[in-house]
Enzyme design. Structure first.
Site, PDB file in Angstrom:
ATOM      1  CE1 TYR A  39       0.778   1.695   4.198  1.00  0.00           C
ATOM      2  CE2 TYR A  39       1.266  -0.701   4.355  1.00  0.00           C
ATOM      3  CZ  TYR A  39       1.232   0.632   4.991  1.00  0.00           C
ATOM      4  OH  TYR A  39       2.020   0.782   6.142  1.00  0.00           O
ATOM      5  CG  PHE A  50       0.410   8.989   5.786  1.00  0.00           C
ATOM      6  CD1 PHE A  50       0.447   7.817   6.441  1.00  0.00           C
ATOM      7  CD2 PHE A  50      -0.605   9.314   4.945  1.00  0.00           C
ATOM      8  CE1 PHE A  50      -0.835   7.057   6.265  1.00  0.00           C
ATOM      9  CE2 PHE A  50      -1.707   8.599   4.896  1.00  0.00           C
ATOM     10  CZ  PHE A  50      -1.650   7.397   5.696  1.00  0.00           C
ATOM     11  CG  ASP A  51       3.074   3.816   6.394  1.00  0.00           C
ATOM     12  OD1 ASP A  51       4.211   3.356   6.221  1.00  0.00           O
ATOM     13  OD2 ASP A  51       2.510   2.965   7.115  1.00  0.00           O
ATOM     14  CB  ILE A  70      -7.477   2.353  10.213  1.00  0.00           C
ATOM     15  CG1 ILE A  70      -7.268   2.084   8.825  1.00  0.00           C
ATOM     16  CG2 ILE A  70      -6.501   3.134  10.897  1.00  0.00           C
ATOM     17  CD1 ILE A  70      -7.174   3.460   8.080  1.00  0.00           C
ATOM     18  CE1 TYR A  96      -3.982   5.067  12.876  1.00  0.00           C
ATOM     19  CE2 TYR A  96      -4.134   5.914  10.555  1.00  0.00           C
ATOM     20  CZ  TYR A  96      -3.614   4.917  11.606  1.00  0.00           C
ATOM     21  OH  TYR A  96      -2.833   3.970  11.084  1.00  0.00           O
ATOM     22  CG  PHE A 113      -4.704   3.652   2.695  1.00  0.00           C
ATOM     23  CD1 PHE A 113      -3.289   3.740   3.357  1.00  0.00           C
ATOM     24  CD2 PHE A 113      -5.758   4.333   3.648  1.00  0.00           C
ATOM     25  CE1 PHE A 113      -3.096   4.058   4.821  1.00  0.00           C
ATOM     26  CE2 PHE A 113      -5.353   4.881   4.953  1.00  0.00           C
ATOM     27  CZ  PHE A 113      -3.980   4.590   5.436  1.00  0.00           C
TER      28      PHE A 113
END
Length: 187
Positions: A39, A50-51, A70, A96, A113
């Site tokens: 992902y 961010f990731d 999540i 979040y 995502f």
């Protein structure tokens, strides 16, 4: 982009298929709850990544239904098939929330995502083979029990028929003796 589906009905988790899986591809199930994904996550507001597992070509693995990811992922990934790539847009209440996940994810952030479902696997300690084998074993036991019950029923029927035949022979002998005595008395 492909098909877009509002998975929550309130815009909280929206999935857009980027690449469809093959028609016969596996999907997560109770027998296959462990999933492997690749992902990339970006902040919807800024587009900032961010990731990502794509940068280092790693796999992220988790078990659906355990609350280890999540809520948006729990909802969306279980609708995917192996090989499918989907863009998942997650409102804060499915990600979040008001706390965010500092320092990378600010409070009340909508996240996007792009997720590829790489694999679905059985729980550790079991395998799809062992699940299937167990089902087959239980079916075979059921067939054996039914066959044994049918054999016992047939044996019981034969015993009952033999008892009835023996009783009829005894009755015939008794009737013959009674009939024989009556003839002797008449002479």
């Amino acid at each position: 982009m492909g098909d877009t589906v509002d998975l929550t009905g309130n815009g909280g988790v929206v999935k857009t298929i980027v690449r469809h899986a093959k028609a016969n591809a596996d999907a997560p199930t109770d027998d296959l709850p462990l999933v492997d994904v690749q992902y990339e996550g970006v902040l919807a507001e800024s587009g900032e990544v961010f990731d990502s597992t794509r940068e280092d070509n790693t796999i992220f693995s988790f078990e659906l239904g355990k609350g280890s990811v999540i809520q948006a992922w729990e909802i969306a990934v279980k609708t995917m098939k192996v090989g499918e790539v989907a863009k998942i847009t997650c409102k804060p209440e499915y990600a979040y929330g008001s706390a965010g996940s500092p320092p990378d994810i600010p409070p009340n952030a909508t996240l996007i995502f792009e997720v590829e479902l790489v694999a679905c696997k059985p729980r550790k300690g079991s395998s799809l083979g062992s699940v299937s084998e167990e089902r087959a074993r239980l079916e075979e036991l059921k067939r054996q029990r039914e066959a044994t019950a049918a054999i016992k029923e047939e044996e019981k029927k034969k015993r009952d028929e033999a008892k009835a035949a023996a009783a009829a022979r005894i009755q015939a002998k008794l009737d013959a003796k009674k009939g024989g005595k009556g003839k002797n008395k008449a002479k």
